[in-house]
Design a protein around this motif. Structure first.
Motif, PDB file in Angstrom:
ATOM      1  N   GLY A 433       0.812  -1.214   0.000  1.00 62.66           N
ATOM      2  CA  GLY A 433       0.000   0.000   0.000  1.00 62.66           C
ATOM      3  C   GLY A 433       0.844   1.262   0.000  1.00 62.66           C
ATOM      4  N   GLU A 434       1.971   1.249   0.689  1.00 66.58           N
ATOM      5  CA  GLU A 434       2.870   2.411   0.684  1.00 66.58           C
ATOM      6  C   GLU A 434       3.497   2.601  -0.691  1.00 66.58           C
ATOM      7  OE1 GLU A 434       5.110   2.761   4.734  1.00 66.58           O
ATOM      8  OE2 GLU A 434       4.797   0.627   4.343  1.00 66.58           O
ATOM      9  N   VAL A 435       3.886   1.501  -1.314  1.00 66.11           N
ATOM     10  CA  VAL A 435       4.450   1.584  -2.660  1.00 66.11           C
ATOM     11  C   VAL A 435       3.422   2.156  -3.628  1.00 66.11           C
ATOM     12  CG1 VAL A 435       5.405   0.244  -4.581  1.00 66.11           C
ATOM     13  CG2 VAL A 435       6.047  -0.321  -2.217  1.00 66.11           C
ATOM     14  N   ALA A 436       2.165   1.708  -3.509  1.00 70.06           N
ATOM     15  CA  ALA A 436       1.105   2.197  -4.404  1.00 70.06           C
ATOM     16  C   ALA A 436       0.839   3.678  -4.184  1.00 70.06           C
ATOM     17  CB  ALA A 436      -0.172   1.384  -4.177  1.00 70.06           C
ATOM     18  N   ALA A 437       0.823   4.123  -2.920  1.00 67.85           N
ATOM     19  CA  ALA A 437       0.576   5.540  -2.636  1.00 67.85           C
ATOM     20  C   ALA A 437       1.705   6.410  -3.168  1.00 67.85           C
ATOM     21  CB  ALA A 437       0.416   5.743  -1.131  1.00 67.85           C
ATOM     22  N   THR A 438       2.934   5.956  -2.999  1.00 61.60           N
ATOM     23  CA  THR A 438       4.074   6.731  -3.504  1.00 61.60           C
ATOM     24  C   THR A 438       4.066   6.767  -5.025  1.00 61.60           C
ATOM     25  OG1 THR A 438       5.339   5.980  -1.580  1.00 61.60           O
ATOM     26  CG2 THR A 438       6.566   7.005  -3.366  1.00 61.60           C
ATOM     27  N   ARG A 439       3.705   5.635  -5.631  1.00 61.60           N
ATOM     28  CA  ARG A 439       3.620   5.627  -7.094  1.00 61.60           C
ATOM     29  C   ARG A 439       2.532   6.586  -7.575  1.00 61.60           C
ATOM     30  NH1 ARG A 439       2.997   0.398  -7.834  1.00 61.60           N
ATOM     31  NH2 ARG A 439       5.238   0.039  -8.018  1.00 61.60           N
ATOM     32  N   TYR A 440       1.474   6.720  -6.820  1.00 55.04           N
ATOM     33  CA  TYR A 440       0.406   7.651  -7.192  1.00 55.04           C
ATOM     34  C   TYR A 440       0.929   9.085  -7.226  1.00 55.04           C
ATOM     35  CZ  TYR A 440      -3.835  10.463  -6.921  1.00 55.04           C
ATOM     36  OH  TYR A 440      -4.806  11.410  -7.162  1.00 55.04           O
ATOM     37  N   VAL A 441       1.621   9.517  -6.163  1.00 55.22           N
ATOM     38  CA  VAL A 441       2.045  10.917  -6.112  1.00 55.22           C
ATOM     39  C   VAL A 441       3.183  11.207  -7.086  1.00 55.22           C
ATOM     40  CG1 VAL A 441       1.295  11.278  -3.745  1.00 55.22           C
ATOM     41  CG2 VAL A 441       3.633  10.536  -4.171  1.00 55.22           C
ATOM     42  N   THR A 442       3.910  10.194  -7.522  1.00 53.42           N
ATOM     43  CA  THR A 442       5.029  10.449  -8.442  1.00 53.42           C
ATOM     44  C   THR A 442       4.635  10.292  -9.905  1.00 53.42           C
ATOM     45  OG1 THR A 442       5.765   8.136  -8.186  1.00 53.42           O
ATOM     46  CG2 THR A 442       6.791   9.795  -6.764  1.00 53.42           C
ATOM     47  N   THR A 443       3.504   9.621 -10.181  1.00 52.75           N
ATOM     48  CA  THR A 443       3.137   9.381 -11.582  1.00 52.75           C
ATOM     49  C   THR A 443       1.784   9.956 -11.976  1.00 52.75           C
ATOM     50  OG1 THR A 443       2.133   7.225 -11.068  1.00 52.75           O
ATOM     51  CG2 THR A 443       4.484   7.248 -11.623  1.00 52.75           C
ATOM     52  N   LYS A 536      -9.496  17.826   8.225  1.00 52.46           N
ATOM     53  CA  LYS A 536     -10.528  18.820   8.510  1.00 52.46           C
ATOM     54  C   LYS A 536     -10.241  20.179   7.889  1.00 52.46           C
ATOM     55  CE  LYS A 536     -10.959  16.651  13.071  1.00 52.46           C
ATOM     56  NZ  LYS A 536     -10.721  16.860  14.526  1.00 52.46           N
ATOM     57  N   ALA A 537      -9.036  20.393   7.402  1.00 51.74           N
ATOM     58  CA  ALA A 537      -8.640  21.730   6.946  1.00 51.74           C
ATOM     59  C   ALA A 537      -9.217  22.042   5.571  1.00 51.74           C
ATOM     60  CB  ALA A 537      -7.116  21.826   6.901  1.00 51.74           C
ATOM     61  N   PRO A 538      -9.660  23.282   5.350  1.00 51.13           N
ATOM     62  CA  PRO A 538     -10.143  23.688   4.020  1.00 51.13           C
ATOM     63  C   PRO A 538      -8.990  23.699   3.023  1.00 51.13           C
ATOM     64  CG  PRO A 538      -9.982  25.578   5.492  1.00 51.13           C
ATOM     65  CD  PRO A 538      -9.749  24.375   6.350  1.00 51.13           C
ATOM     66  N   GLY A 539      -9.268  23.320   1.820  1.00 44.42           N
ATOM     67  CA  GLY A 539      -8.251  23.283   0.775  1.00 44.42           C
ATOM     68  C   GLY A 539      -7.571  21.939   0.639  1.00 44.42           C
ATOM     69  N   PHE A 540      -7.683  21.086   1.651  1.00 45.26           N
ATOM     70  CA  PHE A 540      -7.056  19.765   1.602  1.00 45.26           C
ATOM     71  C   PHE A 540      -8.104  18.701   1.287  1.00 45.26           C
ATOM     72  CE2 PHE A 540      -3.969  22.123   4.081  1.00 45.26           C
ATOM     73  CZ  PHE A 540      -2.763  21.630   3.608  1.00 45.26           C
ATOM     74  N   THR A 541      -7.782  17.827   0.339  1.00 42.93           N
ATOM     75  CA  THR A 541      -8.680  16.756  -0.061  1.00 42.93           C
ATOM     76  C   THR A 541      -7.914  15.446  -0.074  1.00 42.93           C
ATOM     77  OG1 THR A 541      -9.848  18.307  -1.505  1.00 42.93           O
ATOM     78  CG2 THR A 541     -10.275  15.948  -1.840  1.00 42.93           C
ATOM     79  N   SER A 542      -8.504  14.430   0.510  1.00 44.12           N
ATOM     80  CA  SER A 542      -7.904  13.098   0.451  1.00 44.12           C
ATOM     81  C   SER A 542      -8.135  12.520  -0.944  1.00 44.12           C
ATOM     82  CB  SER A 542      -8.524  12.185   1.516  1.00 44.12           C
ATOM     83  OG  SER A 542      -8.092  10.852   1.336  1.00 44.12           O
ATOM     84  N   VAL A 543      -7.058  12.293  -1.682  1.00 44.22           N
ATOM     85  CA  VAL A 543      -7.183  11.815  -3.060  1.00 44.22           C
ATOM     86  C   VAL A 543      -6.732  10.373  -3.223  1.00 44.22           C
ATOM     87  CG1 VAL A 543      -7.010  14.102  -4.105  1.00 44.22           C
ATOM     88  CG2 VAL A 543      -4.918  12.808  -3.621  1.00 44.22           C
ATOM     89  N   TYR A 544      -6.058   9.840  -2.218  1.00 44.70           N
ATOM     90  CA  TYR A 544      -5.648   8.430  -2.271  1.00 44.70           C
ATOM     91  C   TYR A 544      -5.541   7.923  -0.845  1.00 44.70           C
ATOM     92  CZ  TYR A 544      -3.328   4.158  -3.806  1.00 44.70           C
ATOM     93  OH  TYR A 544      -3.034   2.848  -4.059  1.00 44.70           O
ATOM     94  N   ARG A 545      -6.078   6.750  -0.622  1.00 40.82           N
ATOM     95  CA  ARG A 545      -6.058   6.220   0.748  1.00 40.82           C
ATOM     96  C   ARG A 545      -6.075   4.689   0.695  1.00 40.82           C
ATOM     97  NH1 ARG A 545      -8.129   8.104   5.836  1.00 40.82           N
ATOM     98  NH2 ARG A 545      -8.847  10.010   4.793  1.00 40.82           N
ATOM     99  N   ALA A 547      -4.809   1.132   3.642  1.00 44.98           N
ATOM    100  CA  ALA A 547      -4.552   0.824   5.047  1.00 44.98           C
ATOM    101  C   ALA A 547      -3.184   1.313   5.515  1.00 44.98           C
ATOM    102  CB  ALA A 547      -4.666  -0.686   5.278  1.00 44.98           C
ATOM    103  N   ASP A 548      -2.261   1.575   4.588  1.00 45.09           N
ATOM    104  CA  ASP A 548      -0.884   1.900   4.959  1.00 45.09           C
ATOM    105  C   ASP A 548      -0.463   3.317   4.615  1.00 45.09           C
ATOM    106  OD1 ASP A 548      -0.398  -0.851   5.722  1.00 45.09           O
ATOM    107  OD2 ASP A 548      -0.366  -1.305   3.572  1.00 45.09           O
ATOM    108  N   ALA A 549      -1.299   4.049   3.887  1.00 40.81           N
ATOM    109  CA  ALA A 549      -0.884   5.382   3.444  1.00 40.81           C
ATOM    110  C   ALA A 549      -2.096   6.219   3.070  1.00 40.81           C
ATOM    111  CB  ALA A 549       0.054   5.271   2.238  1.00 40.81           C
ATOM    112  N   ILE A 550      -1.881   7.532   3.085  1.00 42.24           N
ATOM    113  CA  ILE A 550      -2.916   8.465   2.652  1.00 42.24           C
ATOM    114  C   ILE A 550      -2.238   9.640   1.969  1.00 42.24           C
ATOM    115  CG2 ILE A 550      -2.942   9.636   4.896  1.00 42.24           C
ATOM    116  CD1 ILE A 550      -5.953  10.125   4.424  1.00 42.24           C
ATOM    117  N   VAL A 551      -2.875  10.140   0.909  1.00 41.38           N
ATOM    118  CA  VAL A 551      -2.345  11.291   0.165  1.00 41.38           C
ATOM    119  C   VAL A 551      -3.388  12.406   0.199  1.00 41.38           C
ATOM    120  CG1 VAL A 551      -1.522  12.142  -2.059  1.00 41.38           C
ATOM    121  CG2 VAL A 551      -1.006   9.787  -1.360  1.00 41.38           C
TER     122      VAL A 551
END
Length: 563
Positions: A433-443, A536-545, A547-551
């Motif tokens: 899951g960490e590998v997938a999340a990192t691949r998401y933010v880099t690609t 909870k902060a305005p302007g921030f959106t969870s775009v990838y989540r 069990a092991d990582a969140i973006v």
């Protein structure tokens, strides 16, 4: 005993509950059958030492089993490559292939253009094999490197003695005490292997008068062997900053006895000339930029030594204990090596004491990012291991009477090794899951986006690094980190402003949280509070989540919008 050891080891892998891993890493999750296998392996090796007729093949089988138990266990248990640095080196090779041999200087990684040997070698292997990435074999790099290291070690030890017990005792002690962990997929592992090969070739070529108890050997260098030596030295010089200096220091000390000079001086001249030429040409930008730092470091030898030993104030209590165990093992090896030189006068007539002390001058003149004292131990260990073996495993006489003492000593060494090698696995091991999340933010993120991580412990953050900007919270200034610790959102604002009108992404992973817990660069609850604030902060959106990582993605509001 060896079949029983292998059976216990393989059975133990079924009962390793990785989900229970905490601040002592694999030490907490490997079952009792694994430790029984390790203890039985050491006992079998001691039994082999008691018989002078034990063949080389039997010793080699025990050593290979030791390499398997220690170094093959993580890749057999893990689905992903361990160590963030190994992922970084995979990214550099990928960048070289995509840019026809050049590494873009984004994020300061242009330094790899100045020492590209290891990366170009791997790029050549990938092209020849038709592979897209070195990830497949990088996962097994530690096993491969340690098996390959057996050749240079045997070359070194057989240059000093023909006694099988002493040779293989030294080999076993080397692998039992090599806790520094610089054998992963990295230029350091590659060049250290080549360094040991050069030392072995030089010792093998020394005249018999330089090494007692060895038959006559030719003086000088045969042309073919010397050309091979220069090729290996060139590979070292073009692949790593530190290893050529360690090689020059070792050859310089080996040249002090007059009887060695006919062999050592040509090798020293080759290493020095190649390194000087490289510094004056390809590596000149780095040398010019850091020359002042190097000169300044020479005037602070005590600070250089303590920089690597003095970083425990913020670490977890378990890691403080681990650090002292590792230091105890290292100090014990040097102490036993010194005692061996005192007790056995013949060891003082070998080149090995010179090789033990050869890394120490560099430890006094440069901190190497706080790692120099540990690298010095690593480079001294092959020679120190032989001296320790000469103390524990006498070359003549029976060993049965001292077998219990030898067995306890070998167990103590293995205990220190596993603490140093396995205790940080909570941050070194990565989940899919960490590998997938990192691949998401880099690609999957727009070119030019800012990627913010808390620590370096994320798999593959440098992939496609030339497309993005990077920020790492633990590398920020002390004032910024203090603000982040007090108010994560407020402290994050200076980092977010670097994105300008581009989106910013915050990557939070399990391994980064483990890194904070172990090393204390931020408060233990920082990741939890940061995650809670971002959700909870305005302007921030969870775009990838998963069990092991969140973006989280942050988009600055349009100009004139006060919302």
């Amino acid at each position: 005993m060896l079949p029983a050891v292998l059976a216990l080891w393989l059975l133990s892998l079924r009962d390793a509950h990785l989900d229970q891993m905490d601040d002592l890493g694999l030490l907490q999750v490997l079952p009792v059958t694994f430790w029984a296998a390790l203890a039985l392996l050491a006992l079998g090796f001691c039994a082999a030492l008691t018989d002078r007729r034990t063949p080389h093949g039997c010793y080699a089988a025990y050593v290979l089993a030791l390499i398997g138990l220690i170094h093959a266990t993580p890749p057999l248990l893990y689905s992903e490559l361990r160590y963030a640095w190994a992922w970084k080196h995979v990214a550099v090779i990928d960048a070289m292939i995509r840019h026809n041999g050049e590494v873009p200087d984004a994020a300061g990684l242009g330094i790899y253009n100045q020492w590209p040997g290891f990366f170009q070698f791997n790029a050549m292997l990938l092209r020849a094999a038709g592979l897209e990435s070195p990830l497949g074999y990088a996962l097994w790099a530690q096993v491969l490197v340690n098996v390959a290291m057996l050749g240079p070690l045997l070359l070194i030890y057989r240059s000093v003695t023909t006694n099988r017990r002493l040779i293989w005792g030294a080999v076993w002690i080397y692998y039992s005490c090599s806790w520094v962990g610089q054998d992963y997929f990295a230029p350091q592992a590659f060049t250290f292997l080549l360094y040991a090969t050069v030392i072995g070739l030089v010792l093998r070529q020394l005249p018999s008068s330089a090494i007692p108890n060895r038959g006559a050997s030719p003086r000088g260098w045969p042309p073919g062997r010397f050309i091979l030596l220069l090729v290996i030295e060139a590979a070292i010089v073009t692949s790593h900053q530190l290893t050529p200096l360690m090689l020059i220091s070792a050859l310089l000390l080996l040249s002090l006895p007059r009887r060695n000079r006919q062999v050592v001086l040509p090798a020293l001249a080759g290493a020095f000339t190649l390194n000087l030429a490289w510094y004056a040409s390809v590596a000149r930008p780095y040398v010019s930029k850091h020359l002042g730092d190097f000169v300044s470091a020479i005037t602070r030898p005590e600070a250089n030594v303590w920089s690597g030993l003095n970083r425990l104030a913020e670490a977890a209590p378990s890691q403080v204990v681990v650090a002292w165990i590792d230091r105890g093992l290292s100090g014990g090896i040097f102490l036993l090596a010194a005692v061996a030189c005192v007790v056995h006068s013949w060891t003082r007539r070998t080149p090995l004491p010179l090789l033990v002390v050869s890394p120490l001058p560099l430890a006094l003149i440069n901190a190497y990012g706080g790692e120099m004292v540990f690298r010095a131990y690593m480079f001294a260990l092959p020679a120190a291991a032989f001296l320790v073996a000469s103390l524990l495993v006498p070359p003549v006489g029976h060993l049965r009477a001292r077998t219990p003492v030898v067995y306890v000593a070998l167990l103590a060494m293995l205990g220190g090794l596993v603490f140093g090698y396995y205790s940080k696995e909570a941050m070194n091991r990565f989940f899919s899951g960490e590998v997938a999340a990192t691949r998401y933010v880099t690609t999957r993120t727009p070119t030019g986006s800012l990627i913010i991580s808390v620590t370096f412990a994320a798999p593959g953050l440098e992939m496609h690094y030339d497309r993005h900007e990077r920020a790492e919270i633990t590398e920020e200034s002390l004032a910024t980190k203090q603000l982040l610790a007090k108010d994560p959102l407020a402290g994050l604002q200076p980092l977010l402003r670097r994105a300008g009108d581009k989106p910013a992404y915050v990557l939070l992973t399990r391994a980064q949280n483990a890194d904070i817990q172990l090393n204390g660069a931020m408060p233990p609850d920082f990741m939890r509070r940061l995650n809670s604030a971002l959700s909870k902060a305005p302007g921030f959106t969870s775009v990838y989540r998963n069990a092991d990582a969140i973006v989280y993605r942050f988009r600055p509001p349009p100009e004139g919008n006060s919302g």
